[in-house]
Every structure is written in structure tokens, then in C-alpha cells.
Design a protein around this motif. Structure first.
Motif, PDB file in Angstrom:
ATOM      1  N   VAL A  19       0.831  -1.208   0.000  1.00 26.79           N
ATOM      2  CA  VAL A  19       0.000   0.000   0.000  1.00 26.79           C
ATOM      3  C   VAL A  19       0.866   1.258   0.000  1.00 26.79           C
ATOM      4  N   VAL A  20       2.001   1.202   0.696  1.00 26.81           N
ATOM      5  CA  VAL A  20       2.926   2.341   0.675  1.00 26.81           C
ATOM      6  C   VAL A  20       3.468   2.539  -0.735  1.00 26.81           C
ATOM      7  N   ASN A  21       3.792   1.420  -1.395  1.00 27.69           N
ATOM      8  CA  ASN A  21       4.279   1.462  -2.768  1.00 27.69           C
ATOM      9  C   ASN A  21       3.251   2.076  -3.699  1.00 27.69           C
ATOM     10  N   ARG A  22       2.013   1.617  -3.578  1.00 24.42           N
ATOM     11  CA  ARG A  22       0.940   2.117  -4.442  1.00 24.42           C
ATOM     12  C   ARG A  22       0.664   3.598  -4.179  1.00 24.42           C
ATOM     13  N   PHE A  23       0.737   4.004  -2.912  1.00 22.44           N
ATOM     14  CA  PHE A  23       0.547   5.409  -2.556  1.00 22.44           C
ATOM     15  C   PHE A  23       1.606   6.271  -3.240  1.00 22.44           C
ATOM     16  N   GLY A 139      -7.176 -12.757   1.549  1.00 25.32           N
ATOM     17  CA  GLY A 139      -5.903 -12.049   1.622  1.00 25.32           C
ATOM     18  C   GLY A 139      -5.543 -11.349   0.331  1.00 25.32           C
ATOM     19  N   ILE A 140      -5.681 -12.032  -0.792  1.00 21.05           N
ATOM     20  CA  ILE A 140      -5.360 -11.440  -2.090  1.00 21.05           C
ATOM     21  C   ILE A 140      -6.335 -10.317  -2.410  1.00 21.05           C
ATOM     22  N   ASN A 141      -7.603 -10.546  -2.125  1.00 19.91           N
ATOM     23  CA  ASN A 141      -8.624  -9.537  -2.400  1.00 19.91           C
ATOM     24  C   ASN A 141      -8.409  -8.286  -1.548  1.00 19.91           C
ATOM     25  N   PHE A 142      -8.097  -8.486  -0.253  1.00 20.68           N
ATOM     26  CA  PHE A 142      -7.895  -7.346   0.643  1.00 20.68           C
ATOM     27  C   PHE A 142      -6.640  -6.567   0.262  1.00 20.68           C
ATOM     28  N   ASN A 143      -5.627  -7.264  -0.239  1.00 20.52           N
ATOM     29  CA  ASN A 143      -4.417  -6.588  -0.704  1.00 20.52           C
ATOM     30  C   ASN A 143      -4.754  -5.636  -1.856  1.00 20.52           C
ATOM     31  N   GLN A 144      -5.574  -6.120  -2.790  1.00 22.31           N
ATOM     32  CA  GLN A 144      -5.968  -5.291  -3.922  1.00 22.31           C
ATOM     33  C   GLN A 144      -6.884  -4.156  -3.481  1.00 22.31           C
ATOM     34  N   LEU A 145      -7.787  -4.443  -2.570  1.00 18.88           N
ATOM     35  CA  LEU A 145      -8.703  -3.430  -2.051  1.00 18.88           C
ATOM     36  C   LEU A 145      -7.926  -2.304  -1.384  1.00 18.88           C
ATOM     37  N   SER A 146      -6.968  -2.667  -0.543  1.00 16.50           N
ATOM     38  CA  SER A 146      -6.150  -1.674   0.159  1.00 16.50           C
ATOM     39  C   SER A 146      -5.331  -0.846  -0.821  1.00 16.50           C
ATOM     40  N   CYS A 150      -5.388   3.232  -1.456  1.00 16.10           N
ATOM     41  CA  CYS A 150      -4.171   4.045  -1.426  1.00 16.10           C
ATOM     42  C   CYS A 150      -3.933   4.758  -2.748  1.00 16.10           C
ATOM     43  N   THR A 151      -4.396   4.168  -3.836  1.00 13.72           N
ATOM     44  CA  THR A 151      -4.298   4.843  -5.124  1.00 13.72           C
ATOM     45  C   THR A 151      -5.133   6.122  -5.112  1.00 13.72           C
ATOM     46  N   LEU A 152      -6.348   6.019  -4.577  1.00 13.33           N
ATOM     47  CA  LEU A 152      -7.201   7.204  -4.459  1.00 13.33           C
ATOM     48  C   LEU A 152      -6.561   8.251  -3.554  1.00 13.33           C
ATOM     49  N   ALA A 153      -6.052   7.784  -2.402  1.00 11.57           N
ATOM     50  CA  ALA A 153      -5.431   8.707  -1.452  1.00 11.57           C
ATOM     51  C   ALA A 153      -4.183   9.350  -2.049  1.00 11.57           C
ATOM     52  N   GLY A 154      -3.372   8.539  -2.753  1.00 16.01           N
ATOM     53  CA  GLY A 154      -2.159   9.062  -3.363  1.00 16.01           C
ATOM     54  C   GLY A 154      -2.443  10.052  -4.468  1.00 16.01           C
ATOM     55  N   THR A 155      -3.495   9.780  -5.245  1.00 17.79           N
ATOM     56  CA  THR A 155      -3.876  10.706  -6.312  1.00 17.79           C
ATOM     57  C   THR A 155      -4.302  12.052  -5.731  1.00 17.79           C
ATOM     58  N   ALA A 156      -5.119  12.001  -4.677  1.00 14.81           N
ATOM     59  CA  ALA A 156      -5.564  13.244  -4.029  1.00 14.81           C
ATOM     60  C   ALA A 156      -4.385  13.974  -3.395  1.00 14.81           C
ATOM     61  N   ALA A 157      -3.528  13.236  -2.691  1.00 11.78           N
ATOM     62  CA  ALA A 157      -2.370  13.848  -2.039  1.00 11.78           C
ATOM     63  C   ALA A 157      -1.400  14.403  -3.078  1.00 11.78           C
ATOM     64  N   LEU A 262     -16.938   4.396 -11.007  1.00  5.41           N
ATOM     65  CA  LEU A 262     -16.169   3.187 -11.310  1.00  5.41           C
ATOM     66  C   LEU A 262     -15.257   2.795 -10.146  1.00  5.41           C
ATOM     67  N   THR A 263     -14.624   3.784  -9.541  1.00  5.66           N
ATOM     68  CA  THR A 263     -13.706   3.506  -8.428  1.00  5.66           C
ATOM     69  C   THR A 263     -14.449   3.007  -7.207  1.00  5.66           C
ATOM     70  N   VAL A 264     -15.534   3.681  -6.871  1.00  9.12           N
ATOM     71  CA  VAL A 264     -16.317   3.282  -5.690  1.00  9.12           C
ATOM     72  C   VAL A 264     -16.904   1.884  -5.884  1.00  9.12           C
ATOM     73  N   CYS A 265     -17.437   1.613  -7.074  1.00 13.75           N
ATOM     74  CA  CYS A 265     -18.001   0.280  -7.350  1.00 13.75           C
ATOM     75  C   CYS A 265     -16.928  -0.790  -7.267  1.00 13.75           C
ATOM     76  N   SER A 266     -15.734  -0.467  -7.757  1.00 11.98           N
ATOM     77  CA  SER A 266     -14.628  -1.417  -7.700  1.00 11.98           C
ATOM     78  C   SER A 266     -14.276  -1.742  -6.255  1.00 11.98           C
ATOM     79  N   LEU A 267     -14.241  -0.731  -5.409  1.00  6.02           N
ATOM     80  CA  LEU A 267     -13.923  -0.946  -3.988  1.00  6.02           C
ATOM     81  C   LEU A 267     -15.008  -1.772  -3.298  1.00  6.02           C
ATOM     82  N   VAL A 268     -16.259  -1.476  -3.612  1.00  2.84           N
ATOM     83  CA  VAL A 268     -17.375  -2.205  -2.990  1.00  2.84           C
ATOM     84  C   VAL A 268     -17.352  -3.671  -3.375  1.00  2.84           C
ATOM     85  N   THR A 269     -17.168  -3.944  -4.665  1.00  2.00           N
ATOM     86  CA  THR A 269     -17.169  -5.343  -5.109  1.00  2.00           C
ATOM     87  C   THR A 269     -15.976  -6.107  -4.553  1.00  2.00           C
ATOM     88  N   MET A 270     -14.834  -5.453  -4.426  1.00  2.00           N
ATOM     89  CA  MET A 270     -13.674  -6.106  -3.818  1.00  2.00           C
ATOM     90  C   MET A 270     -13.940  -6.459  -2.361  1.00  2.00           C
TER      91      MET A 270
END
Length: 415
Positions: A19-23, A139-146, A150-157, A262-270
Motif C-alpha cells: 500500500v505504501v508502494n501504491r501510494f 488475503g489477495i482480495n484485501f491486498n488489492q482493495l487496500s 491508497c491509489t485514491l489517497a495518493g492521487t488526491a495527495a 467506477l472507483t467506488v463500485c470497484s472498492l465495494v465489489t472487492m
């Protein structure tokens, strides 16, 4: 299940690293692009930098994966993160000393992403090793969800940091690489390298990675379906701005609304994927849901220009909700099913092939669409794309390809 996952120390360390990497990557996507244009004032160079950013994934990931397979994945990830951090640190120093030349932007992005060509397949292959069989789906799903969060947070930051200081944004991005390496170093795991793979020479492993497509029918179907879905999604992405502005005569807010949905739906389905996977068959999630959603999406888009303002706005939201949920299920399925379909000894090479094929199709398709636009209008392209999605549903249904994935999942469940 997610609470139990957090008690897994190795998984926790790897999750923090990812998540740090993705951020950091999300900050870099904005900061480096901004710096490139403001420093050079050249749109052409910005396009070249974008190409240099994509090329290592297309060219080097399949080539790097056989090397990664012969090494301990944890060490590859640590060294790759440290190397990228050092490269970015050098870039910042040269920038501060006013020693940067325009060509250096291309070189730095190419080198950093070439190093990432080793990091990505190593990360894909390493993740299952820190999870028990019972923890893998969640575990794999939560890794992608997280990572998505962080992608959203990193984009905003990134946007906020660039407004203050692009150099500060790059420094934070640099720090995330070193932090990621530190978290991975905290993992305590005895890695086992497949002896057959280790004994083979490089070319034999490289060839084996591509031949694996023919040996593992489930993986072959998996990669064909995934590439088709990515290709269909790329059609809208290629002409989104022109369609919204030129065809619908709407504002850029429509694009923002689409991306948010699209982003919110992706997070919800994950988030709910583990429960969905227990109720829905793999073939349904992989074929029927995404292609049906894309068929509805594109066929409806082709008629949107005939609606009045309020009907258009409502239809726009509904269509992207449908597309977001369908593509979100498909995305979660890919992340989880990939490590199930592919044998552990082939994970790095399979990830390299998959990422390369998935990436190369985007610029190729965009180029083709640019040529087709000289002959037909965007709504017609959308209508043809929708018909193609319907055809894909029929082909998958007639061929019985989905049964291979269902049988594979049932076999694995009994194992």
C-alpha cells in the motif's frame, strides 16, 4: 476473516509494503508528469515519457520473470525498491542542482519502470507464500482493495502536494520506496525455490513461460478473457473526452462522475468478493457478468445523444453503476483466481506475460480507433463494440470454455 488476516505478521508487513508502494506510485503519476511538462514545456516529450513508462512492462516483464523465478522473491522485491528509491533520489538531486536535461526525464522513467519489471512478478509470486490456503481468497482480495484505496489517497495527495511543491511530492514518493523495502525486510519466511526451474537455463525458463499458455487450459482461457475485457474497456477510455464533449455536448464533470462511480463500485465489489465467490460460479463471474455488463454499457452509450439533459444525466449514472459493478467483480476475480489457476513455479512468468499482453493492447487499440474515427462516428463504434461483447458471450457459451474454470475450481475445492 479480515481481522484474522491482520494477525498474520508476514502478510501484514507485505500489505503495508504494497500500500505504501501504491501510494507513492500514485503521487509519482501526477508529480512526474507535471514536472516533465513544466520543465520542458513540450507536449511531445510528455508523450514520449508516457511511452517510456509503458514500454518496460511490455518488453521487460516477460523477460525478467524467468530470472525472478530462479531467485528468492523477497530479496528481489527489497533490492528493486531500494534501486528505485536511489534512482529517484538521484533525479531529485539533479533537479535541485539544476543539472537535469530534457532527455533525462525519458531515461529516468524508463530505468525506474524497468526495475519495476522485476518487482511486479516477484510480488505476484510472493503474496501466496505468506497466506494459508484458507486465507488466500480474502488475503489477495484485501491486498488489492487496500491498494485501490491508497491509489485514491495518493492521487488526491499528489494533486495537493504538486500545488505546494512538485519536488516535495517527489521526495515523498522516494521515501515510500525505502519504506516498502523496510516492511518487506521485516518478513520472516523460509522461501523454497522450485529446483527444476532453478536448474534450467534462462532461455528454457523463458520458453517455458510462454509454452505454459498451451499446457494450462484454464490459464489460457483466463488470459484470453481478461485481455478481451481490457480491450473492450479501452474503447471508451480512448474516446471518452471526445464523446462527452463533442457528441453529448456535456462538461468534463461527466468524466469525473464516471471515474468516481467506477472507483467506488470497484472498492465495494472487492470488499464483498469473498462472499460473492461462494455463491457464484467462476464462469459466471469471469464471462457472463463482465461481457453482459459491457454489452449493455456500449449499446446504451450509442443512443445517449438522443436523450434530453436530465435523462442523459440519469442514464449516465446508471450505466456506470452497471459497468462499475460488473468490471469490479471481474477485477476482483482476476486478482484472486490468478494465483489459483497458475502453478506456483510459473507465477512470476505468468504475471510477466499477462501484464505485457494486457499493456500492449492499450496503445495498439487506441491507434486503431484513431484511424477508424476518420471513417465512422463514436456512437457507431460503441454500437459495434456492444455487438462484439454479445458475440463474446455467445462464443463462450457455445465453446463451453467456462466449464474449464468451473471444473478447475471444483477440483481445487476438493483438494
Amino acid at each position: 476473516m479480515y481481522r484474522l488476516l491482520w494477525k498474520n505478521r508476514n502478510y501484514r508487513s507485505l500489505l503495508l509494503a504494497n500500500v505504501v508502494n501504491r501510494f507513492g506510485d500514485s503521487i509519482d503519476a501526477i508529480a512526474f508528469t507535471w514536472l516533465t511538462y513544466t520543465f520542458t514545456q513540450s507536449a511531445a516529450l510528455s508523450a514520449i515519457v508516457f511511452a517510456a513508462n509503458m514500454l518496460p512492462t511490455v518488453i521487460f516483464q516477460p523477460l525478467a520473470a524467468p530470472i525472478v523465478d530462479k531467485l528468492k522473491k523477497r530479496k528481489v522485491m527489497i533490492y528493486a525498491d531500494l534501486a528505485r528509491g536511489v534512482c529517484l533520489m538521484l533525479f531529485i538531486v539533479l533537479l535541485q542542482l539544476d543539472l537535469l536535461a530534457s532527455w533525462m526525464f525519458v531515461v529516468f522513467t524508463f530505468v525506474v519502470n524497468s526495475i519495476e519489471s522485476f518487482r511486479v512478478p516477484a510480488g505476484v509470486a510472493f503474496l501466496p507464500s505468506v497466506l494459508s490456503k484458507e486465507e488466500q481468497d480474502a488475503g489477495i482480495n484485501f491486498n488489492q482493495l487496500s491498494s485501490q484505496v491508497c491509489t485514491l489517497a495518493g492521487t488526491a495527495a499528489g494533486g495537493a502536494l504538486v500545488a505546494v511543491s512538485p519536488v516535495l511530492a517527489m521526495m515523498i514518493d522516494c521515501a515510500t520506496f525505502f519504506l516498502s523495502a523496510l516492511f518487506i525486510a521485516l518478513i520472516r519466511l523460509q522461501e523454497i525455490i522450485d529446483q527444476t526451474t532453478a536448474a534450467n537455463n534462462y532461455w528454457k525458463n523463458l520458453k517455458g513461460g510462454f509454452l505454459y499458455l498451451g499446457k494450462n487450459h484454464a490459464f489460457l482461457i483466463f488470459i484470453i478473457g481478461a485481455v478481451l475485457v481490457n480491450s473492450l474497456n479501452a474503447v471508451f477510455s480512448s474516446v471518452a473526452a471526445a464523446f462527452i464533449s463533442g457528441t453529448l455536448h456535456a462538461s468534463a464533470n461527466y468524466m469525473s462522475i464516471a471515474n468516481i462511480i467506477l472507483t467506488v463500485c470497484s472498492l465495494v465489489t472487492m470488499l464483498f468478493y469473498p462472499k460473492l465467490s461462494m455463491k457464484l460460479k467462476p464462469s459466471f463471474m469471469f464471462m457472463w457478468i463482465p461481457f453482459s455488463g459491457l454489452a449493455i454499457f456500449y449499446l446504451s452509450l450509442s443512443f445517449l445523444s438522443h436523450l434530453n439533459e436530465w435523462a442523459l444525466f440519469g442514464a449516465w449514472i446508471i450505466l456506470f453503476l452497471i459497468e462499475g459493478l460488473c468490471s469490479g467483480i471481474m477485477g476482483a476475480f482476476i486478482n484472486v483466481m490468478f494465483v489459483k489457476v497458475v502453478e506456483p513455479a510459473y507465477l512470476s512468468r505468468a504475471a510477466g506475460v499477462f501484464n505485457s499482453v494486457g499493456t500492449v493492447i492499450m496503445p495498439v487499440l487506441s491507434f486503431l480507433i484513431a484511424g477508424v474515427l476518420q471513417l465512422i462516428e463514436i456512437p457507431t463504434i460503441f454500437f459495434i463494440t456492444g455487438i462484439f461483447a454479445v458475440m463474446m458471450i455467445l462464443i463462450f457459451a457455445i465453446s463451453g470454455a467456462g466449464k474449464v474454470l468451473d471444473a478447475f475450481d471444483e477440483k481445487r475445492g476438493k483438494a
